[in-house]
Design an enzyme around this catalytic site. Structure first.
Site, PDB file in Angstrom:
ATOM      1  N   ARG A  83      15.285  -9.975 -10.200  1.00  9.02           N
ATOM      2  CA  ARG A  83      13.819 -10.038 -10.251  1.00  9.02           C
ATOM      3  C   ARG A  83      13.298  -8.678 -10.713  1.00  9.02           C
ATOM      4  NH1 ARG A  83       9.559  -9.111  -5.767  1.00  9.02           N
ATOM      5  NH2 ARG A  83       7.711  -9.624  -6.953  1.00  9.02           N
ATOM      6  N   HIS A 127       3.113  -6.330 -11.103  1.00  9.74           N
ATOM      7  CA  HIS A 127       3.568  -5.615  -9.906  1.00  9.74           C
ATOM      8  C   HIS A 127       2.837  -4.274  -9.873  1.00  9.74           C
ATOM      9  CE1 HIS A 127       7.079  -5.505  -6.863  1.00  9.74           C
ATOM     10  NE2 HIS A 127       6.294  -4.491  -6.574  1.00  9.74           N
ATOM     11  N   GLU A 172       2.359  -9.526  -4.273  1.00  9.45           N
ATOM     12  CA  GLU A 172       1.657  -9.019  -3.094  1.00  9.45           C
ATOM     13  C   GLU A 172       0.186  -8.644  -3.342  1.00  9.45           C
ATOM     14  OE1 GLU A 172       3.885  -5.807  -1.372  1.00  9.45           O
ATOM     15  OE2 GLU A 172       5.479  -7.122  -0.681  1.00  9.45           O
ATOM     16  N   ASN A 297       7.929 -11.891   0.534  1.00  9.56           N
ATOM     17  CA  ASN A 297       8.528 -10.582   0.793  1.00  9.56           C
ATOM     18  C   ASN A 297       8.416 -10.305   2.280  1.00  9.56           C
ATOM     19  OD1 ASN A 297       8.675 -10.476  -1.964  1.00  9.56           O
ATOM     20  ND2 ASN A 297       7.132  -8.876  -2.209  1.00  9.56           N
ATOM     21  N   TYR A 299       9.590  -7.633   5.456  1.00  8.18           N
ATOM     22  CA  TYR A 299      10.193  -6.376   5.900  1.00  8.18           C
ATOM     23  C   TYR A 299      10.180  -6.206   7.415  1.00  8.18           C
ATOM     24  CZ  TYR A 299      10.377  -4.943   1.075  1.00  8.18           C
ATOM     25  OH  TYR A 299      10.697  -4.877  -0.253  1.00  8.18           O
ATOM     26  N   GLU A 356      11.720 -10.399  -1.734  1.00 15.09           N
ATOM     27  CA  GLU A 356      12.052  -9.021  -1.338  1.00 15.09           C
ATOM     28  C   GLU A 356      12.422  -9.013   0.135  1.00 15.09           C
ATOM     29  OE1 GLU A 356       9.159  -5.915  -2.062  1.00 15.09           O
ATOM     30  OE2 GLU A 356       8.665  -6.772  -4.021  1.00 15.09           O
TER      31      GLU A 356
HETATM   32  O1  LGS Z   1       8.800  -0.882  -3.029  1.00  8.33           O
HETATM   33  C1  LGS Z   1       7.996  -1.844  -2.439  1.00  8.33           C
HETATM   34  C2  LGS Z   1       8.610  -2.420  -1.210  1.00  8.33           C
HETATM   35  C3  LGS Z   1       9.108  -1.491  -0.145  1.00  8.33           C
HETATM   36  O2  LGS Z   1       8.530  -1.990   1.088  1.00  8.33           O
HETATM   37  C4  LGS Z   1       7.675  -3.004  -3.382  1.00  8.33           C
HETATM   38  O3  LGS Z   1       7.251  -2.564  -4.637  1.00  8.33           O
HETATM   39  C5  LGS Z   1       6.583  -3.841  -2.767  1.00  8.33           C
HETATM   40  O4  LGS Z   1       6.500  -5.056  -3.465  1.00  8.33           O
HETATM   41  C6  LGS Z   1       6.714  -4.076  -1.253  1.00  8.33           C
HETATM   42  O5  LGS Z   1       5.456  -3.912  -0.694  1.00  8.33           O
HETATM   43  N1  LGS Z   1       7.588  -3.181  -0.524  1.00  8.33           N
HETATM   44  C7  LGS Z   1       7.583  -2.905   0.790  1.00  8.33           C
HETATM   45  N2  LGS Z   1       6.789  -3.433   1.652  1.00  8.33           N
HETATM   46  C8  LGS Z   1       6.859  -3.301   3.053  1.00  8.33           C
HETATM   47  C9  LGS Z   1       5.531  -3.298   3.690  1.00  8.33           C
HETATM   48  C10 LGS Z   1       5.670  -3.181   5.175  1.00  8.33           C
HETATM   49  C11 LGS Z   1       4.426  -2.616   5.766  1.00  8.33           C
HETATM   50  C12 LGS Z   1       4.603  -2.386   7.204  1.00  8.33           C
HETATM   51  C13 LGS Z   1       3.517  -1.577   7.781  1.00  8.33           C
HETATM   52  C14 LGS Z   1       3.741  -1.467   9.255  1.00  8.33           C
HETATM   53  C15 LGS Z   1       2.888  -0.439   9.889  1.00  8.33           C
END
Ligand code: LGS
Length: 457
Positions: A83, A127, A172, A297, A299, A356
């Site tokens: 991807r 993106h 996202e 996605n 996490y 993701e």
């Molecule tokens: O690199 C990004 C990854 C890494 O973690 C990627 O480009 C995005 O599409 C994606 O948002 N990504 C990502 N998201 C994790 C977001 C977790 C937020 C948690 C906040 C908690 C306080």
């Protein structure tokens, strides 16, 4: 008592697709090469104070020049799918109008190389790297962006739909608006409660317009990628229950509801008050297009409480016994099972891809050289994270959710947006001084998982 897993415990459904993911701005570098126009991320990264350590995407993983070697690495690891995203301003330097053939050629060559190596491309159209020229015309705040996006999408469909069979409109949208228009930590760096709902809505109109164009020009599959973070209440108080409801609607339903059900969750009005506009009925018709799949996605989760915060009035409670990654996100695999089950219950039997999932843990800037003279990166925490999340996906499949594939974030260590190069998510280590790639132990482990179709989990 739980049973020890047997050899077939984690076999995945036939056709389940194993891959890895990246995004253009995070890996390519050379943002202005071959006639490309600047994107908002190039501009943002060159604005003093916006990026940790003053990092920029000017070189990143130099994938723009090393794409062939990177595909070779994918093949060596046995990836079945990849991807990636296309940088809109490489294709249309002004965002609309003139097409830059050299930009198109780059992605066309990449797709050919993937196919020649038996790797299925999953292409994300957006993106986060909006052409700067379109930001100058209002960017996601301008209603015309639905047409601009459909125009760009059409160029890509015409060029690649014979070879690319899985398309994603947006990655996202929640992060685009929350980070870019509400809190300002991401490009274009605005902070406005009034702008965020408008940007969100126009993202969804653009998504709808691009899917509509696909039905005329494309013959395969198209979907939307959203980030979902299940919300669990910190206590059983009614205040915390209401906080969970707001946080869940804001992050998890704000985009899926209009795309799949044709309306917004009512909590958005509660959260944004008079900043939440009434939208024309025809907008909902445009937004709610039939999708072939949804990409999720995942996490982390959040344990949510009522607290003073702008504009949601919610807070996140850190778990004293929890495990946390380098980015400070709790490791919570069960959340992935829960959200997949919630997705099916709420939106029905649409095919889902995990587009993701992965984690940043500390890895050294230089790979070590082992006794046998081979470069190595030992990352047991990442392997543990991945194993637990893949098992969680398997649990969801057992519960009847139609999960079709898994794209590990990320193929390579890369530019983690405004956190720069400080966080390493890759299964392949990148030495940013030499651009040397070293598959981490987690990549070798993942390669065996793919080979066994999950049985070795
Ligand atoms: O690199 C990004 C990854 C890494 O973690 C990627 O480009 C995005 O599409 C994606 O948002 N990504 C990502 N998201 C994790 C977001 C977790 C937020 C948690 C906040 C908690 C306080």
């Amino acid at each position: 008592m739980s049973q020890a897993p047997g050899p077939d415990t984690f076999a995945f459904p036939k056709g389940f697709l194993w891959g890895a993911a990246t995004a253009a701005h995070q890996i390519e570098g050379s943002p202005l090469a071959d006639g490309a126009g600047p994107s908002i991320w190039t501009r943002f990264a060159h604005t003093p104070g916006m990026m940790l350590n003053g990092d920029t995407g000017d070189v990143a993983c130099d994938h723009y020049n090393r794409w062939k070697d990177d595909v070779k690495l994918m093949r060596e690891l046995g990836l079945q799918a990849y991807r990636f995203s296309v940088s809109w301003s490489r294709i249309l330097p002004e965002g609309t109008g003139r097409v830059n053939q050299k930009g198109l050629d780059f992605y066309s060559r990449l797709v050919d190389e993937l196919l020649n190596n038996g790797i299925e491309p999953l292409l994300t159209l957006y993106h986060w790297d909006l052409p700067a020229a379109l930001d100058d015309r209002g960017g996601w705040l301008n209603r015309d962006i639905a047409d601009w996006f459909a125009e760009y999408a059409g160029v890509m469909y015409r060029e690649l739909d014979g070879r690319v069979k899985k398309w994603v409109t947006l990655n996202e949208p929640w992060v685009v608006t929350d980070g870019g228009y509400l809190h300002g930590a991401l490009a274009p760096g605005h902070r406005s409660k009034f702008e965020a709902p408008i940007a969100s809505h126009n993202l969804m109109r653009a998504h709808g317009a691009a899917v509509k164009a696909y039905r005329e020009l494309g013959r395969h599959e198209i979907g939307l990628v959203v980030n979902i973070e299940p919300k669990y209440p910190a206590t059983d108080s009614s205040d915390d229950a209401a906080a969970v409801r707001r946080a869940h609607a804001y992050m998890n339903e704000q985009y899926l509801h209009p795309a799949l059900l044709g309306h917004y969750p009512p909590e958005l009005k509660e959260i944004f008050g008079n900043a939440w506009p009434e939208w024309p009925a025809e907008d909902y018709e445009l937004i709610q297009q039939k999708l072939d799949f949804v990409g999720i996605n995942y996490y982390t989760r959040s344990v949510t409480k009522a607290a003073e915060s702008y504009p949601l009035n919610t807070g996140v409670v850190r778990q004293p016994l929890g495990t946390y990654t380098e980015t400070g996100w709790e490791v919570f695999p069960q959340g992935l099972t829960d959200l997949l089950v919630w997705f099916k219950q709420t939106y029905g039997d649409l095919p889902v891809y995990i587009t993701e999932n992965g984690a940043a843990f500390f890895d050294p800037p230089t790979a070590m050289v082992d006794d046998d003279g081979k470069r190595r990166v030992k990352d047991p925490l990442r392997t543990d994270y991945l194993r637990k999340h893949l098992r969680a996906i398997h649990d969801a499949i057992d519960a009847g959710v139609d999960v079709r594939g898994y794209m590990l974030w990320s193929l390579l260590d890369n530019l983690e947006w405004s956190l720069g190069y400080s966080k390493r998510f890759g299964m392949i280590h990148v030495n940013y001084g030499t651009q040397e790639r070293t598959p981490k132990d987690s990549a070798l482990w993942y390669s065996r998982v793919i080979q066994s179709h999950g049985r070795s989990l």
